[in-house]
Design a protein around this motif. Structure first.
Motif, PDB file in Angstrom:
ATOM      1  N   UNK A  94     -92.006 -23.502 -43.936  1.00 41.53           N
ATOM      2  CA  UNK A  94     -91.439 -24.633 -43.282  1.00 41.53           C
ATOM      3  C   UNK A  94     -92.074 -24.621 -41.801  1.00 41.53           C
ATOM      4  N   UNK A  95     -92.506 -23.471 -41.068  1.00 42.09           N
ATOM      5  CA  UNK A  95     -93.117 -23.878 -39.614  1.00 42.09           C
ATOM      6  C   UNK A  95     -94.336 -24.126 -40.058  1.00 42.09           C
ATOM      7  N   UNK A  96     -95.074 -23.531 -40.982  1.00 42.52           N
ATOM      8  CA  UNK A  96     -96.687 -23.870 -41.326  1.00 42.52           C
ATOM      9  C   UNK A  96     -96.704 -25.587 -41.433  1.00 42.52           C
ATOM     10  N   UNK A  97     -95.878 -26.136 -42.100  1.00 38.81           N
ATOM     11  CA  UNK A  97     -95.947 -27.344 -42.426  1.00 38.81           C
ATOM     12  C   UNK A  97     -95.443 -28.293 -41.150  1.00 38.81           C
ATOM     13  N   UNK A  98     -94.681 -27.776 -40.470  1.00 42.70           N
ATOM     14  CA  UNK A  98     -94.312 -28.603 -39.358  1.00 42.70           C
ATOM     15  C   UNK A  98     -95.139 -28.591 -38.214  1.00 42.70           C
ATOM     16  N   UNK A  99     -95.775 -27.082 -37.922  1.00 43.23           N
ATOM     17  CA  UNK A  99     -97.139 -27.045 -36.881  1.00 43.23           C
ATOM     18  C   UNK A  99     -98.316 -27.329 -37.293  1.00 43.23           C
ATOM     19  N   UNK A 100     -98.667 -27.456 -38.641  1.00 42.42           N
ATOM     20  CA  UNK A 100    -100.105 -27.634 -39.065  1.00 42.42           C
ATOM     21  C   UNK A 100    -100.852 -26.397 -38.910  1.00 42.42           C
ATOM     22  N   UNK A 101    -100.310 -25.102 -39.304  1.00 44.56           N
ATOM     23  CA  UNK A 101    -100.749 -23.905 -39.039  1.00 44.56           C
ATOM     24  C   UNK A 101    -100.910 -23.071 -40.416  1.00 44.56           C
ATOM     25  N   UNK A 102    -102.301 -22.826 -40.825  1.00 47.10           N
ATOM     26  CA  UNK A 102    -102.536 -21.894 -42.025  1.00 47.10           C
ATOM     27  C   UNK A 102    -101.796 -20.474 -42.029  1.00 47.10           C
ATOM     28  N   UNK A 103    -101.249 -19.893 -42.780  1.00 48.51           N
ATOM     29  CA  UNK A 103    -100.640 -18.462 -42.537  1.00 48.51           C
ATOM     30  C   UNK A 103    -100.968 -17.853 -43.999  1.00 48.51           C
ATOM     31  N   UNK A 104    -101.042 -16.467 -44.083  1.00 50.60           N
ATOM     32  CA  UNK A 104    -101.571 -15.738 -44.817  1.00 50.60           C
ATOM     33  C   UNK A 104    -100.919 -14.394 -44.616  1.00 50.60           C
ATOM     34  N   UNK A 105    -100.191 -13.707 -45.408  1.00 54.16           N
ATOM     35  CA  UNK A 105     -99.423 -12.525 -45.150  1.00 54.16           C
ATOM     36  C   UNK A 105     -99.552 -11.460 -46.301  1.00 54.16           C
ATOM     37  N   UNK A 106    -100.287 -10.355 -46.036  1.00 54.37           N
ATOM     38  CA  UNK A 106    -100.567  -9.293 -46.873  1.00 54.37           C
ATOM     39  C   UNK A 106     -99.815  -7.885 -46.708  1.00 54.37           C
ATOM     40  N   UNK A 107     -99.024  -7.346 -47.567  1.00 48.53           N
ATOM     41  CA  UNK A 107     -98.306  -6.146 -47.467  1.00 48.53           C
ATOM     42  C   UNK A 107     -99.367  -5.021 -46.958  1.00 48.53           C
ATOM     43  N   UNK A 108     -98.570  -4.086 -46.119  1.00 51.10           N
ATOM     44  CA  UNK A 108     -99.202  -3.250 -45.378  1.00 51.10           C
ATOM     45  C   UNK A 108     -98.870  -1.881 -45.838  1.00 51.10           C
ATOM     46  N   UNK A 109     -98.334  -1.823 -47.162  1.00 46.78           N
ATOM     47  CA  UNK A 109     -97.945  -0.444 -47.859  1.00 46.78           C
ATOM     48  C   UNK A 109     -99.143   0.458 -47.801  1.00 46.78           C
ATOM     49  N   UNK A 110     -98.718   1.806 -47.615  1.00 46.69           N
ATOM     50  CA  UNK A 110     -99.835   2.829 -47.625  1.00 46.69           C
ATOM     51  C   UNK A 110    -100.587   3.042 -48.918  1.00 46.69           C
ATOM     52  N   UNK A 111    -101.626   2.879 -49.006  1.00 43.11           N
ATOM     53  CA  UNK A 111    -102.658   3.085 -50.245  1.00 43.11           C
ATOM     54  C   UNK A 111    -103.422   4.190 -49.702  1.00 43.11           C
ATOM     55  N   UNK A 112    -103.233   5.471 -50.169  1.00 43.04           N
ATOM     56  CA  UNK A 112    -103.881   6.739 -49.592  1.00 43.04           C
ATOM     57  C   UNK A 112    -105.044   7.327 -50.856  1.00 43.04           C
ATOM     58  N   UNK A 113    -106.064   7.837 -49.892  1.00 41.73           N
ATOM     59  CA  UNK A 113    -107.091   8.503 -50.832  1.00 41.73           C
ATOM     60  C   UNK A 113    -106.483   9.584 -51.237  1.00 41.73           C
ATOM     61  N   UNK A 114    -106.688   9.946 -52.440  1.00 41.17           N
ATOM     62  CA  UNK A 114    -105.796  11.130 -52.958  1.00 41.17           C
ATOM     63  C   UNK A 114    -106.646  12.045 -53.518  1.00 41.17           C
ATOM     64  N   UNK A 115    -107.811  11.815 -54.116  1.00 40.35           N
ATOM     65  CA  UNK A 115    -108.840  12.637 -54.464  1.00 40.35           C
ATOM     66  C   UNK A 115    -110.386  11.704 -54.636  1.00 40.35           C
ATOM     67  N   UNK A 116    -111.360  12.619 -54.486  1.00 43.77           N
ATOM     68  CA  UNK A 116    -112.747  12.185 -54.665  1.00 43.77           C
ATOM     69  C   UNK A 116    -113.319  13.125 -55.806  1.00 43.77           C
ATOM     70  N   UNK A 117    -113.852  12.490 -56.888  1.00 43.05           N
ATOM     71  CA  UNK A 117    -114.281  13.267 -57.925  1.00 43.05           C
ATOM     72  C   UNK A 117    -115.764  12.908 -58.045  1.00 43.05           C
ATOM     73  N   UNK A 118    -116.713  14.046 -57.937  1.00 41.14           N
ATOM     74  CA  UNK A 118    -118.279  14.078 -57.953  1.00 41.14           C
ATOM     75  C   UNK A 118    -118.378  14.015 -59.553  1.00 41.14           C
ATOM     76  N   UNK A 119    -119.234  12.933 -60.177  1.00 46.45           N
ATOM     77  CA  UNK A 119    -119.466  13.037 -61.495  1.00 46.45           C
ATOM     78  C   UNK A 119    -120.597  12.157 -61.816  1.00 46.45           C
ATOM     79  N   UNK A 120    -121.856  12.678 -62.241  1.00 51.44           N
ATOM     80  CA  UNK A 120    -122.906  11.961 -62.921  1.00 51.44           C
ATOM     81  C   UNK A 120    -123.612  11.175 -61.807  1.00 51.44           C
TER      82      UNK A 120
END
Length: 273
Positions: A94-120
């Motif tokens: 609603x506010x984007x339309x009223x004020x003419x502003x582009x908005x984008x929202x992306x979740x900030x959920x943790x996505x953690x590095x759990x392991x690093x595998x060395x292969x070939x």
């Protein structure tokens, strides 16, 4: 605040509202100023000489230059990046339309590095959500070991700072895939002028790459074309159906003459400079 500064702020505020050059009589009445119109015109001339104002025609009022608007928004919006804003998709649309502003929202959920595998001759980087493959190097392997259980955004930030280009590209691709399922955006038509002048900037914005790769802050160049601004900050995103909230990041882009102060005030921000 000095009279000159007060008049400059008044001109900016009225120009954002009217989108028309501001004359001395108009400013005096709208801002309820006690000084004479002649005195206001003298200050106009000083501000014009200083490069803060511009007179489109010899008989017209004044308008603020882009440099003046940059400084104004940087000052007014400086605390928005530190505010706890709660948003919903419906409210933002609603506010984007009223004020003419582009908005984008992306979740900030943790996505953690759990392991690093060395292969070939390759390293498989396994995160909480997804994995990516990158060519092995001893330096890169040691680098990644120091980031075990770190969030992908933190790793990406350091990769960008140290110039680890391939790692940055791989992490960006993984983030983009992850965010596409949860990303919300509205108002892309309001930045069509950016698409016309710089297609890459436009695509980076609507595909989430700009938000994923940039730190919180206010931007006037680099990620947006001349005459626009972008503001990136953390928000709390509320699911209207479940009434649950989660951390997210939001980027808003628009013309310099959009009323960002009113936009954020309606989102619940009150901490303006």
């Amino acid at each position: 605040m000095s009279i000159k500064r007060e008049l400059l702020i008044g001109i900016i505020e009225e120009y954002i509202k009217s989108k028309e050059p501001i004359g001395s009589e108009f400013l005096k009445s709208k801002q309820n100023l006690s000084i004479s119109s002649a005195t206001i015109r003298n200050y106009f001339k000083v501000l014009e000489k200083e490069g803060a104002l511009f007179q489109p025609h010899i008989s017209s009022g004044r308008i603020p230059t882009n440099a003046t608007l940059y400084a104004y928004w940087k000052d007014v919006l400086q605390y928005v990046c530190q505010s706890d804003v709660v948003i919903t998709a419906a409210k933002l649309q609603s506010l984007s339309s009223h004020y003419g502003i582009y908005c984008i929202v992306i979740p900030k959920n943790d996505n953690r590095l759990e392991s690093v595998i060395n292969t070939h001759g390759y390293l498989i980087l396994q995160f909480s959500r997804g994995e990516t493959l990158i060519q092995y190097s001893e330096a890169l392997s040691r680098f990644l070991e120091s980031f075990m259980l770190a969030d992908i955004h933190d790793i990406l930030k350091v990769a960008n700072e140290v110039g680890a280009g391939e790692l940055k590209r791989k992490l960006m691709a993984l983030l983009q895939v992850d965010s596409e399922e949860h990303c919300f955006q509205c108002g892309s038509e309001y930045i069509s002028t950016i698409a016309q002048s710089n297609a890459a900037q436009y695509l980076n914005a609507i595909q989430g790459r700009t938000l994923l790769s940039c730190s919180n802050g206010i931007y006037f160049e680099g990620i947006v074309s001349n005459g626009h601004l972008a503001i990136i900050h953390d928000v709390l995103y509320m699911n209207a159906k479940t009434q649950s909230t989660y951390q997210a990041r939001m980027m808003c882009i628009g013309d310099l003459l959009c009323d960002y102060k009113s936009f954020y005030a309606e989102l619940g921000c009150s901490n303006f400079a």
